[in-house]
Design an enzyme around this catalytic site. Structure first.
Site, PDB file in Angstrom:
ATOM      1  N   ASP A 162      41.703  40.659  35.510  1.00 53.85           N
ATOM      2  CA  ASP A 162      40.413  41.241  35.879  1.00 53.85           C
ATOM      3  C   ASP A 162      40.555  41.996  37.202  1.00 53.85           C
ATOM      4  O   ASP A 162      39.942  41.659  38.216  1.00 53.85           O
ATOM      5  CB  ASP A 162      39.368  40.128  35.987  1.00 53.85           C
ATOM      6  CG  ASP A 162      37.963  40.673  36.214  1.00 53.85           C
ATOM      7  OD1 ASP A 162      37.776  41.894  36.097  1.00 53.85           O
ATOM      8  OD2 ASP A 162      37.072  39.868  36.518  1.00 53.85           O
ATOM      9  N   SER A 185      33.317  38.805  44.761  1.00 50.50           N
ATOM     10  CA  SER A 185      34.175  39.391  43.729  1.00 50.50           C
ATOM     11  C   SER A 185      34.839  40.655  44.235  1.00 50.50           C
ATOM     12  O   SER A 185      34.183  41.557  44.747  1.00 50.50           O
ATOM     13  CB  SER A 185      33.341  39.732  42.486  1.00 50.50           C
ATOM     14  OG  SER A 185      32.718  38.592  41.963  1.00 50.50           O
ATOM     15  N   HIS A 245      35.426  43.771  36.583  1.00 51.33           N
ATOM     16  CA  HIS A 245      34.010  43.600  36.255  1.00 51.33           C
ATOM     17  C   HIS A 245      33.098  44.149  37.347  1.00 51.33           C
ATOM     18  O   HIS A 245      31.917  44.357  37.120  1.00 51.33           O
ATOM     19  CB  HIS A 245      33.683  42.129  35.950  1.00 51.33           C
ATOM     20  CG  HIS A 245      33.586  41.235  37.140  1.00 51.33           C
ATOM     21  ND1 HIS A 245      34.626  40.444  37.560  1.00 51.33           N
ATOM     22  CD2 HIS A 245      32.568  40.974  37.990  1.00 51.33           C
ATOM     23  CE1 HIS A 245      34.256  39.735  38.604  1.00 51.33           C
ATOM     24  NE2 HIS A 245      33.008  40.053  38.893  1.00 51.33           N
TER      25      HIS A 245
END
Length: 522
Positions: A107, A185, A69
């Site tokens: 992810d 992230s 993402h």
């Protein structure tokens, strides 16, 4: 979008924050300060106009592991990393990082940097589950974003491994309590020896200091696939998108004043696209959300991404066209709608089909192509001006002044046989027909009353003390301030029955009101 709104939204939403950790450290390193010094060159900053995240170096030639993402953003990514170049250690930025591959189920993604003459410091990767022990110490490194901060700095946080293996759905995770924040992230999770053991992937909604990391032990390159082949989790993506749609509706009902609902909707929709990156529907939704926050570059990037993902998607073409409408770029809007015409099918909703032709008419009119504008109105099924809306009436009134009368009637009387080839043939005929003679204006006497069959005069009365200006009107309308009249002179062959004139009234207190005056033929 104000950073505080994002922070507030994330307190409500389910997180997908994934810190990875990088380390060139040896198994003997335990002190946090030395650990940070050893790991810092292996953790990189990944940024774009949306914000960004972190990444970890996998190879000396510039292979970066991060979150899907983070890497799957619509805008070009820039990676900032500490590298060896010319015998020196330097901090360098690498624009246009290439999305190399994505993990088939997790992810995770791989970025490939083009960096001739530079040498990166790879992290030490876990090769055994023995590197991850419940109760063991862990550290998270990354580049968390703070409200009002333009460029984040690398940080390290300490925690424990709450569970070395915990199932979430069908996937195993490492549960940890190290603090994770937006921007972590794609960073790194390491044990007390500096070995990369996991990629933090989830922060559980409604809790504090409970994160989930994807284990690194057993991760193989053949588990990564071409981005176009990643299926993701469509069901969860749909669930998040439905929530985002409800929040978007709530913002719309507040007339655009519910910023927190809009910010949360955008956050959830971005998580949906991370779960199902190849669905153009999510790109279209994000585009409209960014437009709500006046982020036109981001809105454009996602609208163009939707068309790139599905060039034969009518909705994608129309979404990009609507964005160009908002940006006042009618030529580009027309190009997207023209590309959408061959995508119409028998199952296309009649209202969608009609709207496509009518919007094309508006685009052609705005770019000085009245013949094509008229043809599109005819193709939409418009047969009489009485059936036209304000924009269509304006198109008719404008075209009547520049298209030969016989050709105008031929176009508007056409019931079948519409095609792009036929339209271009009529355009060529119009080009050889010569200039259109300007229509004479009917004479009026000094009283301002109607003196000719084609002139309509209406008296207007406004409150004393207001400033009056004519804000919008069709061609052929004039406002006589001294006499207090509005006069409309349509062409003799016009079939338009009425004209609407918009006045802006500015009161002495500075407030402005709008008033519509309707002029009708007898």
């Amino acid at each position: 979008m104000p950073p505080q709104l994002i922070m507030n939204a994330m307190k409500i939403a389910r997180w997908l924050i994934i810190p990875l950790f990088a380390s060139g450290a040896t198994a003997q390193v335990k002190d946090a300060t030395k650990l940070f010094e050893a790991l810092e060159p292996s953790v990189v900053l990944i940024s774009d106009e949306e914000g960004g995240g972190s990444g970890v170096v996998l190879s000396a030639d510039g292979m970066i592991l991060t979150n899907a993402h983070v890497a799957g953003a619509a805008l070009p990514l820039t990676v900032s990393a500490i590298v060896e170049e010319g015998g020196k250690t330097v901090l360098k930025s690498f624009p246009n990082a290439e999305l190399h591959k994505v993990h088939a189920t997790s992810d995770l993604a791989l970025l490939k940097l083009t960096a001739p003459g530079c040498r990166f410091r790879p992290a030490s990767l876990s090769k055994s589950e023995d590197d991850t022990k419940t109760g063991g110490t862990c550290y998270a490194l990354g580049f968390p974003f703070l409200p009002g901060q333009n460029k984040p700095a690398i940080t390290i946080t300490k925690g424990i491994i709450s569970s070395a293996r915990r199932m979430v759905g069908e996937l195993p995770y490492i549960q940890l309590d190290a603090a994770l924040n937006p921007g972590n992230s794609g960073g790194a999770l390491v044990n007390d020896k500096g070995i990369l053991i996991g990629i933090p992937t989830l922060r559980i909604e409604g809790t504090e200091r409970i994160g989930m990391a994807t284990p690194i032990a057993g991760l193989k390159m053949d588990q990564f696939v071409d981005p176009k082949d990643r299926k993701g989790d469509p069901q969860e993506a749909r669930r998040l998108s439905n929530i985002a749609s409800a929040l978007t509706l709530r913002d719309a009902l507040s007339l655009g004043f519910d910023d927190e609902a809009a910010a949360l909707a955008l956050y959830l929709q971005r998580q949906a696209i991370a779960l199902e990156p190849n669905n153009p529907e999510w790109s279209i939704a994000i585009s409209s959300m960014y437009l709500r926050f006046d982020k036109t570059n981001l809105a454009r990037a996602y609208a163009e991404q939707a068309v790139k993902l599905a060039p034969k998607s009518l909705n994608g073409r129309l979404g990009l066209a609507e964005l160009f409408d908002a940006l006042k770029e009618p030529e580009k809007a027309a190009a997207q709608r023209m590309a959408g015409l061959p995508l119409l099918t028998d199952s296309t909703e009649p209202e969608l089909r009609k709207n496509l032709f009518e919007k094309l008419a508006e685009n052609f009119l705005a770019t000085g192509q009245p013949v094509r504008a008229l043809y599109m109105l005819s193709w939409s099924g418009l047969t009489t001006p009485a059936d036209a809306g304000p924009a269509q009436r304006l198109a008719l009134q404008t075209a009547e002044r520049s298209v030969p009368q016989a050709l105008l009637r031929e176009i508007m009387d056409k019931k079948t046989g519409h095609s792009l080839e036929d339209m271009e043939a009529i355009v060529r005929r119009a080009a050889t027909a010569g200039p259109v003679t300007p229509l004479p204006v009917e004479p009026r006497d000094d009283t301002g009353k109607k003196t000719g069959a084609s002139t309509v005069v209406t008296e207007v009365h406004f409150k004393n003390g207001v400033e009056v200006r004519m804000a919008d009107s069709p061609p052929g309308v004039t406002f006589n301030r001294e006499k207090g009249t509005v006069e409309w002179t349509p062409p003799p062959f016009s079939r338009v029955a009425e004209a609407r004139v918009l006045f802006a009234l500015k009161n002495p207190d500075g407030n402005e009101e709008l008033e519509v005056v309707v002029l009708r033929r007898n």
